[in-house]
Scaffold this motif. Structure first.
Motif, PDB file in Angstrom:
ATOM      1  N   TYR A  98      21.355   8.231  32.888  1.00  0.00           N
ATOM      2  CA  TYR A  98      21.952   6.988  32.400  1.00  0.00           C
ATOM      3  C   TYR A  98      21.335   5.763  33.063  1.00  0.00           C
ATOM      4  O   TYR A  98      21.224   4.703  32.431  1.00  0.00           O
ATOM      5  CB  TYR A  98      23.467   7.017  32.617  1.00  0.00           C
ATOM      6  CG  TYR A  98      24.182   7.819  31.564  1.00  0.00           C
ATOM      7  CD1 TYR A  98      24.472   7.273  30.325  1.00  0.00           C
ATOM      8  CD2 TYR A  98      24.552   9.140  31.789  1.00  0.00           C
ATOM      9  CE1 TYR A  98      25.108   8.010  29.343  1.00  0.00           C
ATOM     10  CE2 TYR A  98      25.188   9.889  30.818  1.00  0.00           C
ATOM     11  CZ  TYR A  98      25.463   9.318  29.595  1.00  0.00           C
ATOM     12  OH  TYR A  98      26.089  10.062  28.616  1.00  0.00           O
ATOM     13  N   ALA A  99      20.916   5.883  34.312  1.00  0.00           N
ATOM     14  CA  ALA A  99      20.250   4.762  34.973  1.00  0.00           C
ATOM     15  C   ALA A  99      18.920   4.450  34.290  1.00  0.00           C
ATOM     16  O   ALA A  99      18.590   3.278  34.037  1.00  0.00           O
ATOM     17  CB  ALA A  99      20.042   5.066  36.456  1.00  0.00           C
ATOM     18  N   CYS A 100      18.146   5.478  33.975  1.00  0.00           N
ATOM     19  CA  CYS A 100      16.886   5.271  33.267  1.00  0.00           C
ATOM     20  C   CYS A 100      17.140   4.718  31.859  1.00  0.00           C
ATOM     21  O   CYS A 100      16.377   3.861  31.374  1.00  0.00           O
ATOM     22  CB  CYS A 100      16.104   6.572  33.183  1.00  0.00           C
ATOM     23  SG  CYS A 100      15.424   7.112  34.768  1.00  0.00           S
ATOM     24  N   ALA A 101      18.184   5.185  31.205  1.00  0.00           N
ATOM     25  CA  ALA A 101      18.529   4.659  29.876  1.00  0.00           C
ATOM     26  C   ALA A 101      18.854   3.175  29.960  1.00  0.00           C
ATOM     27  O   ALA A 101      18.418   2.374  29.112  1.00  0.00           O
ATOM     28  CB  ALA A 101      19.709   5.436  29.296  1.00  0.00           C
ATOM     29  N   TRP A 102      19.607   2.770  30.984  1.00  0.00           N
ATOM     30  CA  TRP A 102      19.972   1.357  31.121  1.00  0.00           C
ATOM     31  C   TRP A 102      18.745   0.494  31.408  1.00  0.00           C
ATOM     32  O   TRP A 102      18.625  -0.624  30.909  1.00  0.00           O
ATOM     33  CB  TRP A 102      21.012   1.199  32.232  1.00  0.00           C
ATOM     34  CG  TRP A 102      21.647  -0.154  32.225  1.00  0.00           C
ATOM     35  CD1 TRP A 102      22.637  -0.593  31.408  1.00  0.00           C
ATOM     36  CD2 TRP A 102      21.306  -1.256  33.076  1.00  0.00           C
ATOM     37  NE1 TRP A 102      22.954  -1.897  31.696  1.00  0.00           N
ATOM     38  CE2 TRP A 102      22.154  -2.331  32.722  1.00  0.00           C
ATOM     39  CE3 TRP A 102      20.386  -1.426  34.111  1.00  0.00           C
ATOM     40  CZ2 TRP A 102      22.086  -3.563  33.351  1.00  0.00           C
ATOM     41  CZ3 TRP A 102      20.320  -2.660  34.735  1.00  0.00           C
ATOM     42  CH2 TRP A 102      21.169  -3.709  34.359  1.00  0.00           C
ATOM     43  N   ILE A 103      17.796   1.005  32.187  1.00  0.00           N
ATOM     44  CA  ILE A 103      16.561   0.260  32.460  1.00  0.00           C
ATOM     45  C   ILE A 103      15.754   0.084  31.171  1.00  0.00           C
ATOM     46  O   ILE A 103      15.225  -1.007  30.888  1.00  0.00           O
ATOM     47  CB  ILE A 103      15.725   0.990  33.540  1.00  0.00           C
ATOM     48  CG1 ILE A 103      16.445   0.925  34.888  1.00  0.00           C
ATOM     49  CG2 ILE A 103      14.333   0.376  33.656  1.00  0.00           C
ATOM     50  CD1 ILE A 103      15.815   1.788  35.965  1.00  0.00           C
ATOM     51  N   LEU A 104      15.645   1.133  30.371  1.00  0.00           N
ATOM     52  CA  LEU A 104      14.937   1.025  29.099  1.00  0.00           C
ATOM     53  C   LEU A 104      15.618   0.033  28.162  1.00  0.00           C
ATOM     54  O   LEU A 104      14.946  -0.762  27.484  1.00  0.00           O
ATOM     55  CB  LEU A 104      14.848   2.401  28.438  1.00  0.00           C
ATOM     56  CG  LEU A 104      13.885   3.397  29.076  1.00  0.00           C
ATOM     57  CD1 LEU A 104      14.049   4.770  28.437  1.00  0.00           C
ATOM     58  CD2 LEU A 104      12.444   2.923  28.927  1.00  0.00           C
ATOM     59  N   LEU A 105      16.949   0.056  28.132  1.00  0.00           N
ATOM     60  CA  LEU A 105      17.678  -0.897  27.299  1.00  0.00           C
ATOM     61  C   LEU A 105      17.472  -2.327  27.782  1.00  0.00           C
ATOM     62  O   LEU A 105      17.374  -3.258  26.976  1.00  0.00           O
ATOM     63  CB  LEU A 105      19.171  -0.546  27.291  1.00  0.00           C
ATOM     64  CG  LEU A 105      19.554   0.750  26.561  1.00  0.00           C
ATOM     65  CD1 LEU A 105      21.007   1.103  26.844  1.00  0.00           C
ATOM     66  CD2 LEU A 105      19.315   0.623  25.069  1.00  0.00           C
ATOM     67  N   ALA A 106      17.388  -2.521  29.106  1.00  0.00           N
ATOM     68  CA  ALA A 106      17.121  -3.855  29.648  1.00  0.00           C
ATOM     69  C   ALA A 106      15.733  -4.343  29.233  1.00  0.00           C
ATOM     70  O   ALA A 106      15.549  -5.534  28.934  1.00  0.00           O
ATOM     71  CB  ALA A 106      17.252  -3.827  31.174  1.00  0.00           C
ATOM     72  N   ILE A 107      14.766  -3.437  29.194  1.00  0.00           N
ATOM     73  CA  ILE A 107      13.420  -3.803  28.724  1.00  0.00           C
ATOM     74  C   ILE A 107      13.470  -4.194  27.242  1.00  0.00           C
ATOM     75  O   ILE A 107      12.859  -5.188  26.819  1.00  0.00           O
ATOM     76  CB  ILE A 107      12.439  -2.636  28.965  1.00  0.00           C
ATOM     77  CG1 ILE A 107      12.258  -2.403  30.463  1.00  0.00           C
ATOM     78  CG2 ILE A 107      11.090  -2.918  28.306  1.00  0.00           C
ATOM     79  CD1 ILE A 107      11.448  -1.163  30.798  1.00  0.00           C
ATOM     80  N   PHE A 108      14.202  -3.420  26.437  1.00  0.00           N
ATOM     81  CA  PHE A 108      14.363  -3.768  25.021  1.00  0.00           C
ATOM     82  C   PHE A 108      14.992  -5.152  24.868  1.00  0.00           C
ATOM     83  O   PHE A 108      14.575  -5.942  24.012  1.00  0.00           O
ATOM     84  CB  PHE A 108      15.244  -2.734  24.309  1.00  0.00           C
ATOM     85  CG  PHE A 108      14.593  -1.391  24.133  1.00  0.00           C
ATOM     86  CD1 PHE A 108      13.236  -1.219  24.346  1.00  0.00           C
ATOM     87  CD2 PHE A 108      15.340  -0.285  23.757  1.00  0.00           C
ATOM     88  CE1 PHE A 108      12.633   0.018  24.195  1.00  0.00           C
ATOM     89  CE2 PHE A 108      14.744   0.956  23.595  1.00  0.00           C
ATOM     90  CZ  PHE A 108      13.387   1.103  23.817  1.00  0.00           C
ATOM     91  N   ARG A 109      15.969  -5.438  25.694  1.00  0.00           N
ATOM     92  CA  ARG A 109      16.641  -6.737  25.623  1.00  0.00           C
ATOM     93  C   ARG A 109      15.682  -7.860  26.002  1.00  0.00           C
ATOM     94  O   ARG A 109      15.686  -8.932  25.378  1.00  0.00           O
ATOM     95  CB  ARG A 109      17.860  -6.723  26.554  1.00  0.00           C
ATOM     96  CG  ARG A 109      18.692  -7.996  26.511  1.00  0.00           C
ATOM     97  CD  ARG A 109      19.891  -7.866  27.443  1.00  0.00           C
ATOM     98  NE  ARG A 109      20.644  -9.094  27.549  1.00  0.00           N
ATOM     99  CZ  ARG A 109      21.591  -9.466  26.715  1.00  0.00           C
ATOM    100  NH1 ARG A 109      21.925  -8.670  25.717  1.00  0.00           N
ATOM    101  NH2 ARG A 109      22.233 -10.605  26.874  1.00  0.00           N
ATOM    102  N   THR A 110      14.865  -7.638  27.016  1.00  0.00           N
ATOM    103  CA  THR A 110      13.903  -8.655  27.433  1.00  0.00           C
ATOM    104  C   THR A 110      12.887  -8.931  26.328  1.00  0.00           C
ATOM    105  O   THR A 110      12.472 -10.083  26.128  1.00  0.00           O
ATOM    106  CB  THR A 110      13.169  -8.190  28.709  1.00  0.00           C
ATOM    107  OG1 THR A 110      14.135  -7.912  29.721  1.00  0.00           O
ATOM    108  CG2 THR A 110      12.202  -9.251  29.209  1.00  0.00           C
ATOM    109  N   LEU A 111      12.506  -7.897  25.601  1.00  0.00           N
ATOM    110  CA  LEU A 111      11.535  -8.035  24.513  1.00  0.00           C
ATOM    111  C   LEU A 111      12.186  -8.417  23.186  1.00  0.00           C
ATOM    112  O   LEU A 111      11.518  -8.412  22.146  1.00  0.00           O
ATOM    113  CB  LEU A 111      10.764  -6.720  24.342  1.00  0.00           C
ATOM    114  CG  LEU A 111       9.933  -6.263  25.548  1.00  0.00           C
ATOM    115  CD1 LEU A 111       9.315  -4.894  25.288  1.00  0.00           C
ATOM    116  CD2 LEU A 111       8.848  -7.281  25.876  1.00  0.00           C
TER     117      LEU A 111
END
Length: 385
Positions: A98-111
């Motif tokens: 879930y931590a890795c999922a949240w980091i990926l989602l944060a990258i999606f949000r930044t982009l």
């Protein structure tokens, strides 16, 4: 005109007009492309538009196929991590997922790739908080139960865990009736009963378990059923997309997993050998975990909680029959018959699900009024419908 004809030949003038037409066509094409890009951007910048795009590109067949393929991959990945790598910390492994999922989602949000969430007024924070908490218990307890109910990671040694998974189906039916007064037809009940009995016959060869693992498996049933129901309901009723809902609930899930870790994980996580090879396998498993969460959310948004459970049982039957047909394994004639019966029940359940929307559309369609002929002495016959 004679002066211009002498200055520019007729062929030159024709070429000039063709250039002007090409420039005009290019300008119109550019404007059309810009309007399309603007409309697509606006579509993704609203929750309703993002939901329409998800429904357009991820229908039931695509979502469930995606989830099925990722589920097989995560089984192999977790076998590798808990078996060969020796990472026997199920809650910590779930936390890493879930931590890795949240980091990926944060990258999606930044982009600017993360879909917009519905207005906060439409969904109370308590619903999102409840989903995040239930998700932590459902995912964490599933891995913990699997670890304690199997001395190895083979399908035939997790009988009690399979029984707990089968019990999720009637639990979903009961919880949906309690929360939403949602009823299920008698034909579907019979189909689900055949599926459950068939999967039990196909997979449960023994019920050897330890007390702690049995308690964890029983405690996992209700959170698992509630988790699927909430994911399906929030997407279908509140216009949430899968990624937007994951972004909102994942921090809550991480918080509860941190709270569960000291209670359910064995000591020694910090002493684990974190070399490059082990870390690579664990983070591959984490990426597959993100895909599993995303594909599961898409499948729940496109179908229903019960259909998602049936998909998981279909995967189990495919593993049993695939091992027999492709790898010469011998689960026994009883297990093979159980898997075939379960697949038959799944086929009937799928047909019943496909018939429901057509029947609803037929009921909701207003009846055609018959044409009535009125005779009028002065104007003759008129046809009214």
């Amino acid at each position: 005109m004679g002066f211009f004809d002498s200055l520019f030949g007729r062929d030159d003038r024709r070429q000039w007009h063709s250039f002007k037409r090409k420039d005009s066509d290019a300008g119109e094409a550019g404007r059309a492309l810009e309007e399309l890009r603007s409309s697509l951007h606006n579509e993704l910048r609203t929750s309703d538009g993002a939901k329409r795009q998800q429904q357009r590109f991820c229908g039931p067949v695509v979502a469930m196929t995606f989830n099925f393929m990722v589920s097989v991959g995560i089984i192999l990945g977790n076998k590798l991590v808990m078996g060969r790598v020796g990472f026997n910390f199920p809650i910590l492994l779930t936390l890493i997922h879930y931590a890795c999922a949240w980091i990926l989602l944060a990258i999606f949000r930044t982009l600017s790739l993360l879909p917009v969430a519905p207005p906060s007024k439409s969904t109370p924070f308590s619903s999102l908080f409840s989903l995040g908490a239930v998700m932590a218990f459902a995912s964490g307890l599933a891995n913990t139960s699997l670890k304690h109910n199997s001395s190895c990671m083979h399908m035939c040694s997790v009988g009690f865990y399979q029984m707990a998974k089968i019990a999720v189906t009637p639990t979903i039916v009961i919880v949906e009736f309690i929360l939403y007064t949602r009823k299920i037809s008698f034909q579907k009940v019979l189909a689900l009963l055949v599926v459950s009995v068939g999967v039990a016959v196909a997979t449960v060869t023994d019920l050897e378990f330890n007390i702690f693992g049995a308690c964890i498996a029983i405690a996992w049933i209700i959170p698992s059923a509630t988790n699927k129901i909430l994911w399906s309901n929030l997407q279908q009723q509140k216009n949430w997309t899968a990624l937007a809902l994951m972004w909102k609930t994942t921090p809550v899930t991480i918080f509860f997993l941190l709270a569960l870790m000291p209670w359910l994980d064995p000591p020694g996580a910090l002493l684990f050998k974190w070399n490059a090879q082990n870390a690579t396998f664990i983070f591959i498993s984490a990426f597959l975990g993100f895909l599993l969460q995303w594909s599961g959310a898409l499948a729940l948004g496109a179908t229903s909680a019960t259909s998602h459970v049936v998909l998981g049982q279909f995967k189990t039957c495919v593993i049993v029959l695939g091992g027999y047909l492709l790898f010469d394994s011998d689960p026994g004639i009883v297990s093979i018959c159980g898997a075939i019966a379960a697949l038959g029940g799944m086929s009937v359940y799928t047909v019943l699900n496909m018939k429901e929307p057509r029947e609803k559309a037929t009921i909701e369609q207003p009846p055609k009024l018959p044409s009535v002929k009125l005779k009028n002495a002065g104007e003759g016959n008129k046809d009214f419908s």
